[in-house]
Design a protein around this motif. Structure first.
Motif, PDB file in Angstrom:
ATOM      1  N   PHE A 106     -40.847   1.362  73.989  1.00 37.57           N
ATOM      2  CA  PHE A 106     -40.508   0.595  72.779  1.00 37.57           C
ATOM      3  C   PHE A 106     -39.387   1.270  71.980  1.00 37.57           C
ATOM      4  N   GLU A 107     -38.746   2.249  72.528  1.00 40.07           N
ATOM      5  CA  GLU A 107     -37.762   3.039  71.796  1.00 40.07           C
ATOM      6  C   GLU A 107     -36.660   2.167  71.190  1.00 40.07           C
ATOM      7  N   ASP A 108     -36.339   2.464  69.934  1.00 40.75           N
ATOM      8  CA  ASP A 108     -35.273   1.777  69.187  1.00 40.75           C
ATOM      9  C   ASP A 108     -35.552   0.300  68.937  1.00 40.75           C
ATOM     10  N   SER A 109     -36.761  -0.162  69.187  1.00 36.89           N
ATOM     11  CA  SER A 109     -37.052  -1.575  68.939  1.00 36.89           C
ATOM     12  C   SER A 109     -37.404  -1.780  67.469  1.00 36.89           C
ATOM     13  N   THR A 110     -37.447  -3.042  67.051  1.00 38.22           N
ATOM     14  CA  THR A 110     -37.742  -3.356  65.653  1.00 38.22           C
ATOM     15  C   THR A 110     -39.132  -3.945  65.485  1.00 38.22           C
ATOM     16  N   VAL A 111     -40.052  -3.642  66.416  1.00 38.57           N
ATOM     17  CA  VAL A 111     -41.419  -4.133  66.286  1.00 38.57           C
ATOM     18  C   VAL A 111     -42.033  -3.585  65.004  1.00 38.57           C
ATOM     19  N   LYS A 112     -42.959  -4.363  64.445  1.00 37.66           N
ATOM     20  CA  LYS A 112     -43.504  -4.018  63.135  1.00 37.66           C
ATOM     21  C   LYS A 112     -44.878  -3.357  63.210  1.00 37.66           C
ATOM     22  N   ARG A 113     -45.749  -3.899  64.041  1.00 35.64           N
ATOM     23  CA  ARG A 113     -47.089  -3.334  64.210  1.00 35.64           C
ATOM     24  C   ARG A 113     -47.453  -3.344  65.684  1.00 35.64           C
ATOM     25  N   VAL A 114     -48.242  -2.375  66.085  1.00 35.37           N
ATOM     26  CA  VAL A 114     -48.700  -2.283  67.470  1.00 35.37           C
ATOM     27  C   VAL A 114     -50.201  -2.041  67.468  1.00 35.37           C
ATOM     28  N   SER A 115     -50.921  -2.830  68.258  1.00 30.22           N
ATOM     29  CA  SER A 115     -52.362  -2.648  68.417  1.00 30.22           C
ATOM     30  C   SER A 115     -52.683  -2.547  69.898  1.00 30.22           C
ATOM     31  N   MET A 116     -53.586  -1.643  70.233  1.00 28.26           N
ATOM     32  CA  MET A 116     -53.968  -1.416  71.626  1.00 28.26           C
ATOM     33  C   MET A 116     -55.463  -1.620  71.786  1.00 28.26           C
ATOM     34  N   GLU A 117     -55.849  -2.392  72.792  1.00 26.13           N
ATOM     35  CA  GLU A 117     -57.250  -2.445  73.151  1.00 26.13           C
ATOM     36  C   GLU A 117     -57.608  -1.172  73.902  1.00 26.13           C
ATOM     37  N   GLU A 118     -58.916  -0.863  73.976  1.00 23.86           N
ATOM     38  CA  GLU A 118     -59.344   0.310  74.728  1.00 23.86           C
ATOM     39  C   GLU A 118     -58.883   0.181  76.172  1.00 23.86           C
ATOM     40  N   GLY A 119     -58.283   1.203  76.709  1.00 21.78           N
ATOM     41  CA  GLY A 119     -57.782   1.164  78.079  1.00 21.78           C
ATOM     42  C   GLY A 119     -56.677   2.161  78.338  1.00 21.78           C
ATOM     43  N   PRO A 120     -55.583   2.147  77.515  1.00 25.29           N
ATOM     44  CA  PRO A 120     -54.485   3.090  77.766  1.00 25.29           C
ATOM     45  C   PRO A 120     -54.951   4.543  77.705  1.00 25.29           C
ATOM     46  N   VAL A 121     -54.448   5.379  78.603  1.00 27.46           N
ATOM     47  CA  VAL A 121     -54.799   6.800  78.590  1.00 27.46           C
ATOM     48  C   VAL A 121     -53.585   7.674  78.316  1.00 27.46           C
ATOM     49  N   GLU A 122     -52.381   7.097  78.344  1.00 23.98           N
ATOM     50  CA  GLU A 122     -51.194   7.926  78.173  1.00 23.98           C
ATOM     51  C   GLU A 122     -50.098   7.168  77.436  1.00 23.98           C
ATOM     52  N   ILE A 123     -49.501   7.828  76.444  1.00 21.56           N
ATOM     53  CA  ILE A 123     -48.306   7.339  75.762  1.00 21.56           C
ATOM     54  C   ILE A 123     -47.166   8.262  76.166  1.00 21.56           C
ATOM     55  N   GLY A 124     -46.109   7.718  76.731  1.00 21.12           N
ATOM     56  CA  GLY A 124     -45.038   8.521  77.293  1.00 21.12           C
ATOM     57  C   GLY A 124     -44.113   9.137  76.253  1.00 21.12           C
TER      58      GLY A 124
END
Length: 525
Positions: A106-124
């Motif tokens: 999501f680098e340099d994007s203009t997103v406003k909010r981010v929500s994650m359901e249970e599942g992801p194990v790694e943020i790069g």
């Protein structure tokens, strides 16, 4: 007159054709909005076309768990942002099928909010770097790893409740997040990297739990107030860098944490408890009574009953406060069955679209797996660790919550497995003449006080409009917005205080069941 009627019929037919064509085109636009590719053997969303009709028509974007029958388990290809032109200010929701949020996704994007359901194990690495419009992130507690500079330069981010399973805050993780005012560090974090929070001009204070044993160079600016415990890395860092330190004492409940405060064992039988030791080193267990004998294996302590009576066990880790528990040895006690399993449900029946939350109790510190024999009828997903709730775990040391949802009419068996133990219960899904409502998105969310959040309810099986309510009207007030086809949009307004939360519910006319879909919280800041 006949000619006029004929012309009117032709016009109506043409309008219906155009409408049908537009609907088909819009569905096609949705499929075309996502570019999917194989990345390291996983199906990944590598591009979202954010300048088309589909994207422009949405206030929030929920990335599907499946696109053209391919299950999405990764976001990004590790080389560039998924947005073609920056991603105009949207709320982004990630499905629970996602394992990895790739480098720079999501680098340099203009997103406003981010929500994650249970599942992801790694943020790069740099996954959300320089997202200057990003105000809120709802982390999945399943995340155990975060890459360097993951949120650096997110100048509008105001608070961060870090994932409960995260063990390390990496170098430059939140560097130059100038509006960051509140950070919550979990009890599993042992290391804070170099410059992790440097340049966070609005971060005036932070509490560092004693499980943090390493704090890197220039991790915090020198004007911050560090709150911590006597003899910990937090105190040492503050003193070495001439930073104000507020000593919270030598006792902290998470310094030596036990899985239970009391234990019952039979004579000549045994029971176990687990120890969380933030030093990742050794700890000792002592007893004030010969009624028990104690052995240790890793973080598990086994208590054997020698004779009837009571004993107080004291668990100590060097440099940290101790913790204790009471053991009752009885001839009437039932021997522990190891990682035995208990469910709060023996069978269940509900309608298509409804959700239910079964609870599993176990003595294992590892969450059991939950599967459905027929995912086309009932889907399952892990919801949360509820081991901190004594009323839920009962005589067990741990309790875990799962979510099941009826997808189509039929039957399925839900099986929950912990180690070599398993338990199951049958589920029957029916179709109600009253219809069912699906929530989009079905993820928990947070919004600031005074702000609003739109929830869409898709009704199947009837044309009935669901009633939409919240559990606590002092936290959110609700407003009906409108209808498009079988999709009803409702708005919730945050009127309570930061930290307060409540559930969002629907009930179909004529149906006695009230369905919980998700939970909303008023964000800090």
């Amino acid at each position: 007159m006949r000619k006029a009627k004929k012309l009117l019929s032709l016009a109506l037919a043409a309008m219906m054709f155009v409408s049908a064509f537009s609907s088909t085109a819009f569905a096609s636009d949705m499929d075309d909005a996502y570019e999917v590719d194989r990345v390291d053997g996983k199906y990944a969303v590598v591009r979202v076309e954010d300048d088309g009709e589909y994207y422009d028509s949405k206030s929030s974007i929920t990335i599907p768990s499946k696109i053209n029958s391919r299950t999405i388990t990764r976001i990004g290809d590790g080389d560039s942002s998924i947005f073609a032109s920056g991603g105009s200010e949207k709320n982004i929701y990630l499905p629970n099928t996602v394992d990895i949020i790739s480098d720079g996704a999501f680098e340099d994007s203009t997103v406003k909010r981010v929500s994650m359901e249970e599942g992801p194990v790694e943020i790069g690495e740099r996954a959300f770097a320089s997202c200057e419009n990003l105000t809120s992130v709802t982390f999945a507690d399943s995340i155990t790893k975060m890459g360097i500079e993951a949120f650096s330069g997110c100048t509008s981010l105001r608070s961060a409740v870090l994932p409960a399973s995260l063990t390390k805050i990496p170098d430059n993780a939140f560097q130059d997040c100038m509006d960051l005012r509140s950070v919550t560090i979990g009890s599993h974090v042992t290391s804070i990297g170099d410059s992790a929070f440097s340049g966070c001009d609005s971060l005036e204070e932070i509490t560092i739990p004693p499980n943090v044993t390493r704090i890197g160079y220039d991790a915090f600016d020198d004007f911050i107030l560090i709150k911590g415990y006597n003899g910990t890395a937090a105190q040492k860092y503050a003193e070495e860098n001439d930073i104000d330190f507020e000593n919270l004492g030598s006792s902290y409940s998470a310094a030596v944490r036990l899985s239970t405060s009391s234990l019952t064992v039979p004579v000549n039988g045994s029971n176990t408890f687990t120890v969380t030791n933030p030093t990742n080193g050794s700890f000792s267990v002592t007893s004030n009574s010969s009624a028990v004998s104690v052995t240790q294996s890793g973080s598990t302590v086994t208590v054997r009953g020698v004779s009837s009576g009571t004993a107080t066990l004291t668990v100590s880790a060097t440099g940290y406060a101790s913790a204790s528990l009471t053991v009752t040895v009885s001839t009437n006690a039932i021997a522990n069955s190891g990682s035995a399993l208990s469910l709060d449900t023996s069978s269940y029946s509900f309608n298509v679209g409804n959700v239910y939350y079964p609870l599993a109790r176990t003595n294992s510190a590892t969450a059991p797996t939950c599967t459905s024999s027929n995912p086309n009828v009932v889907t399952v997903k892990y919801q949360a660790d509820r081991s901190n709730r004594a009323d839920l775990r009962g005589s067990y040391t741990h309790a875990y919550l799962y979510q099941i949802q009826g997808k189509s009419a039929g039957t399925a068996t839900i099986t929950i497995t912990s180690g070599s133990y398993s338990a199951s219960f049958p589920v029957t899904v029916g179709t109600s003449p009253n219809g069912s409502a699906f929530c989009n998105p079905s993820v928990n969310f947070g919004i600031y006080k005074g702000r609003s959040y739109d929830v869409q309810m898709t009704v199947t099986g009837s044309n009935n409009m669901p009633s939409f309510t919240v559990g606590n009207g002092n936290v959110f007030k609700t407003q009906y917005v409108g209808k498009s086809g079988n999709v009803y949009t409702f708005r919730v307004w945050a009127i309570g205080n930061p930290g307060e939360k409540t559930g969002l519910y629907t009930q179909m006319p004529g149906d006695s069941k009230v369905v919980l879909h998700c939970e909303g919280q008023i964000a800090y800041g």
